[in-house]
Design an enzyme around this catalytic site. Structure first.
Site, PDB file in Angstrom:
ATOM      1  N   GLY A   1     -32.877  19.354 -22.753  1.00 13.90           N
ATOM      2  CA  GLY A   1     -34.387  18.747 -22.624  1.00 13.90           C
ATOM      3  C   GLY A   1     -35.064  19.246 -21.455  1.00 13.90           C
ATOM      4  N   ARG A   2     -35.857  18.793 -20.787  1.00 13.75           N
ATOM      5  CA  ARG A   2     -36.545  19.157 -19.661  1.00 13.75           C
ATOM      6  C   ARG A   2     -35.307  19.406 -18.269  1.00 13.75           C
ATOM      7  NH1 ARG A   2     -40.628  15.211 -21.584  1.00 13.75           N
ATOM      8  NH2 ARG A   2     -39.025  13.838 -21.191  1.00 13.75           N
ATOM      9  N   ILE A   3     -34.895  18.535 -18.006  1.00 12.17           N
ATOM     10  CA  ILE A   3     -33.816  18.597 -16.959  1.00 12.17           C
ATOM     11  C   ILE A   3     -32.504  19.434 -17.046  1.00 12.17           C
ATOM     12  CG2 ILE A   3     -32.546  16.989 -15.136  1.00 12.17           C
ATOM     13  CD1 ILE A   3     -34.364  14.852 -15.780  1.00 12.17           C
TER      14      ILE A   3
ATOM     15  N   THR B   1     -26.097  12.898 -13.954  1.00  9.35           N
ATOM     16  CA  THR B   1     -27.424  12.484 -13.494  1.00  9.35           C
ATOM     17  C   THR B   1     -28.351  11.818 -14.484  1.00  9.35           C
ATOM     18  OG1 THR B   1     -28.363  14.579 -13.814  1.00  9.35           O
ATOM     19  CG2 THR B   1     -27.286  14.099 -11.685  1.00  9.35           C
TER      20      THR B   1
ATOM     21  N   ARG C   1     -27.473   8.702 -17.326  1.00 10.18           N
ATOM     22  CA  ARG C   1     -27.335   7.561 -16.980  1.00 10.18           C
ATOM     23  C   ARG C   1     -25.966   7.022 -16.880  1.00 10.18           C
ATOM     24  NH1 ARG C   1     -31.630   7.198 -15.707  1.00 10.18           N
ATOM     25  NH2 ARG C   1     -33.675   5.874 -16.352  1.00 10.18           N
TER      26      ARG C   1
ATOM     27  N   GLU D   1     -24.051  -0.210 -11.933  1.00 12.88           N
ATOM     28  CA  GLU D   1     -24.964   0.327 -10.993  1.00 12.88           C
ATOM     29  C   GLU D   1     -25.764  -1.094 -10.546  1.00 12.88           C
ATOM     30  OE1 GLU D   1     -28.288   3.112 -11.397  1.00 12.88           O
ATOM     31  OE2 GLU D   1     -26.706   4.063 -12.110  1.00 12.88           O
TER      32      GLU D   1
ATOM     33  N   HIS E   1     -28.096   7.183  -7.356  1.00 11.12           N
ATOM     34  CA  HIS E   1     -29.476   7.100  -8.212  1.00 11.12           C
ATOM     35  C   HIS E   1     -30.429   7.652  -7.554  1.00 11.12           C
ATOM     36  CE1 HIS E   1     -30.698   5.783 -12.354  1.00 11.12           C
ATOM     37  NE2 HIS E   1     -31.417   6.858 -11.983  1.00 11.12           N
TER      38      HIS E   1
HETATM   39  P1  NAP Z   1     -35.814  14.964 -22.245  1.00  9.62           P
HETATM   40  O1  NAP Z   1     -36.809  16.065 -21.922  1.00  9.62           O
HETATM   41  O2  NAP Z   1     -36.364  14.162 -23.311  1.00  9.62           O
HETATM   42  O3  NAP Z   1     -34.322  15.674 -22.648  1.00  9.62           O
HETATM   43  C1  NAP Z   1     -33.392  14.987 -23.256  1.00  9.62           C
HETATM   44  C2  NAP Z   1     -32.544  15.706 -24.270  1.00  9.62           C
HETATM   45  O4  NAP Z   1     -31.411  15.049 -24.897  1.00  9.62           O
HETATM   46  C3  NAP Z   1     -33.608  15.998 -25.305  1.00  9.62           C
HETATM   47  O5  NAP Z   1     -34.388  16.925 -25.289  1.00  9.62           O
HETATM   48  C4  NAP Z   1     -32.447  16.003 -26.622  1.00  9.62           C
HETATM   49  O6  NAP Z   1     -32.457  16.970 -27.061  1.00  9.62           O
HETATM   50  C5  NAP Z   1     -31.470  15.418 -26.175  1.00  9.62           C
HETATM   51  N1  NAP Z   1     -30.740  14.309 -26.594  1.00  9.62           N
HETATM   52  C6  NAP Z   1     -29.588  14.014 -27.233  1.00  9.62           C
HETATM   53  N2  NAP Z   1     -29.340  12.977 -27.866  1.00  9.62           N
HETATM   54  C7  NAP Z   1     -30.316  12.344 -28.114  1.00  9.62           C
HETATM   55  C8  NAP Z   1     -30.969  11.200 -28.423  1.00  9.62           C
HETATM   56  N3  NAP Z   1     -30.000  10.435 -29.075  1.00  9.62           N
HETATM   57  N4  NAP Z   1     -32.046  10.845 -28.154  1.00  9.62           N
HETATM   58  C9  NAP Z   1     -32.890  11.461 -27.596  1.00  9.62           C
HETATM   59  N5  NAP Z   1     -32.578  12.774 -27.070  1.00  9.62           N
HETATM   60  C10 NAP Z   1     -31.527  12.931 -27.254  1.00  9.62           C
HETATM   61  O7  NAP Z   1     -35.585  14.098 -21.106  1.00  9.62           O
HETATM   62  P2  NAP Z   1     -35.428  14.578 -19.180  1.00  9.62           P
HETATM   63  O8  NAP Z   1     -36.708  14.551 -18.944  1.00  9.62           O
HETATM   64  O9  NAP Z   1     -34.762  16.003 -19.313  1.00  9.62           O
HETATM   65  O10 NAP Z   1     -34.479  13.445 -18.780  1.00  9.62           O
HETATM   66  C11 NAP Z   1     -33.472  13.169 -19.324  1.00  9.62           C
HETATM   67  C12 NAP Z   1     -32.607  11.842 -18.822  1.00  9.62           C
HETATM   68  O11 NAP Z   1     -32.510  12.043 -17.343  1.00  9.62           O
HETATM   69  C13 NAP Z   1     -33.718  10.564 -18.754  1.00  9.62           C
HETATM   70  O12 NAP Z   1     -33.657  10.225 -20.120  1.00  9.62           O
HETATM   71  C14 NAP Z   1     -32.955   9.846 -17.550  1.00  9.62           C
HETATM   72  O13 NAP Z   1     -32.097   8.885 -18.298  1.00  9.62           O
HETATM   73  C15 NAP Z   1     -32.191  10.718 -16.860  1.00  9.62           C
HETATM   74  N6  NAP Z   1     -32.937  10.984 -15.595  1.00  9.62           N
HETATM   75  C16 NAP Z   1     -32.191  10.606 -14.567  1.00  9.62           C
HETATM   76  C17 NAP Z   1     -32.574  10.841 -12.955  1.00  9.62           C
HETATM   77  C18 NAP Z   1     -31.766  10.450 -11.899  1.00  9.62           C
HETATM   78  O14 NAP Z   1     -32.350   9.974 -10.714  1.00  9.62           O
HETATM   79  N7  NAP Z   1     -30.474  10.630 -11.855  1.00  9.62           N
HETATM   80  C19 NAP Z   1     -33.915  11.366 -12.769  1.00  9.62           C
HETATM   81  C20 NAP Z   1     -34.624  11.826 -14.002  1.00  9.62           C
HETATM   82  C21 NAP Z   1     -34.246  11.456 -15.345  1.00  9.62           C
HETATM   83  P3  NAP Z   1     -32.388  17.262 -28.662  1.00  9.62           P
HETATM   84  O15 NAP Z   1     -33.306  16.629 -29.137  1.00  9.62           O
HETATM   85  O16 NAP Z   1     -32.203  18.554 -28.877  1.00  9.62           O
HETATM   86  O17 NAP Z   1     -30.963  16.890 -29.057  1.00  9.62           O
HETATM   87  C1  GLV Z   2     -34.620   8.210 -13.204  1.00 10.87           C
HETATM   88  O1  GLV Z   2     -33.399   7.868 -13.518  1.00 10.87           O
HETATM   89  C2  GLV Z   2     -35.634   8.338 -14.252  1.00 10.87           C
HETATM   90  O2  GLV Z   2     -35.262   8.171 -15.490  1.00 10.87           O
HETATM   91  O3  GLV Z   2     -36.767   8.787 -14.126  1.00 10.87           O
END
Ligand code: NAP
Ligand code: GLV
Ligand code: GLV
Length: 319
Positions: free
Chosen positions: A156-158, A235, A237, A266, A285
């Site tokens: 996805g985005r990240i 990074t 969950r 956590e 985190h």
């Molecule tokens: P996003 O754009 O929604 O990307 C997540 C990708 O995961 C989706 O594009 C999806 O791709 C895939 N995926 C695989 N299994 C999935 C499921 N069962 N349900 C939904 N999607 C699934 O999200 P993002 O903005 O990149 O963020 C991803 C995650 O990073 C967040 O949800 C959060 O938990 C974590 N995060 C952590 C931090 C931190 O501080 N460490 C900061 C920000 C975010 P497909 O549909 O192509 O499979």
């Molecule tokens: C941080 O973990 C977030 O999901 O924004």
């Protein structure tokens, strides 16, 4: 007067706009989440809530707020702490902060990868502990970043922003996804099954949301498939990885190391087994903890909270 409860002070001046818009505002002043009883008392009668990822927002909290509650604006992109089904059933909108934190989080994932591979924290400890006596050809050797193969789990985005960084370091990028991603071509990334990707990658970086499907996605079987000496970066969950299996893979020496910004549990207690491995780096985190990012996240939650309260469509609806 309609009221809003915010579970922590947020950086920048965004929260002032809630009062200026004519709402009653209460901001929790504690460093950590209010305890459960306090939370249930504070939400009573509010129309809007701004929440953090550690606040458990379930049906009980929603019912304690009562029918006035219209919007839960989450100061994070992940919303696994919110019972979305309960919110939907009560007609409560939920919003989050996607996009704005993508680069900051990808930066931290890459920092953890580089630091784990090149043993930055071990090196720092070595110097600080007075062990640095001479230059040695075999001191603190680690895998090369350039030329390595990395598996991005969740494109996805990240995940894509991380892939871009990996390409900049001349890595081969593989990714898993439930569907073909057209963006992959420009990023020079190739789709692969999780099983095959785990077997090929030198580094595995997790970027999926926590859902029932991704819970313990990286378990004993996944670690067994990984190459000996491979590194795991998380990074996403903590619960995407089965902690017990991670500890076993490290203990067996099969896993080369781990860089973790998220853990299960956590916060991670200082005496946790994971912290006994020198090849494990843990940060608390802080993926989105860029100064400007956190200010922009505050603007986003306030924009969306005010949009819903004034009867408009929020920009970042989850539901
Ligand atoms: P996003 O754009 O929604 O990307 C997540 C990708 O995961 C989706 O594009 C999806 O791709 C895939 N995926 C695989 N299994 C999935 C499921 N069962 N349900 C939904 N999607 C699934 O999200 P993002 O903005 O990149 O963020 C991803 C995650 O990073 C967040 O949800 C959060 O938990 C974590 N995060 C952590 C931090 C931190 O501080 N460490 C900061 C920000 C975010 P497909 O549909 O192509 O499979
Ligand atoms: C941080 O973990 C977030 O999901 O924004
Ligand atoms: C190392 O510092 C070198 O000069 O090769």
């Amino acid at each position: 007067m309609a009221k809003v409860f915010v579970t922590r002070k947020l950086p920048g001046g965004a929260l002032d706009r809630i009062r200026q818009a004519g709402y009653g505002l209460e901001v929790w002043e504690g460093f950590c989440s209010p305890d459960r009883d306090t939370m249930l008392a504070k939400v009573a009668g509010v129309s809007g809530l701004i929440t953090l990822l550690e606040d458990r927002i379930d049906a009980e909290v929603m019912d304690a707020a009562g029918p006035s509650l219209k919007v839960i604006a989450q100061y994070a992109v992940g919303v696994d702490n919110i019972d979305l089904q309960a919110a939907r059933a009560r007609g409560i909108r939920v919003t989050n902060t996607p996009g704005v934190l993508t680069d900051a989080t990808a930066d931290l994932a890459f920092a953890l990868l580089a630091a784990t591979a090149r043993r930055v924290v071990e090196g720092h400890d070595y110097v600080r502990n007075g062990e640095w006596r001479c230059w040695h050809p075999e001191l603190l050797l680690g895998p090369e970043l350039h030329g390595a193969t990395v598996l991005v789990v969740g494109f996805g985005r990240i995940g894509q922003a991380f892939a871009k960084r990996a390409r900049g370091f001349d890595m081969t990028v593989l990714y898993t996804s439930r569907r073909e991603r057209p963006e992959a071509k420009a990023l020079g990334a190739r789709r692969i099954s999780l099983e095959e990707g785990l077997a090929r990658a030198d580094f595995v970086s997790l970027h999926v949301p926590l859902t029932p499907e991704t819970h313990h996605l990286i378990d004993e079987a996944a670690f067994r498939r990984m190459k000996p000496g491979a590194l795991l970066i998380n990074t996403a969950r903590g619960k995407v990885v089965k902690t017990q299996a991670l500890v076993e893979a490290l203990k067996a020496g099969h896993l080369g190391g781990a860089g973790l910004d998220v853990t299960d549990p956590e916060p991670l207690p200082p005496d946790h087994r994971l912290l006994h491995f020198p090849n494990v780096i843990v940060t608390p985190h802080v993926g989105s903890a860029g100064r400007a990012t956190r200010v922009r996240m505050a603007e986003m939650v306030v924009d969306d909270l005010l949009a819903v309260l004034s009867g408009n469509e929020p920009e970042n609806p989850v539901i």
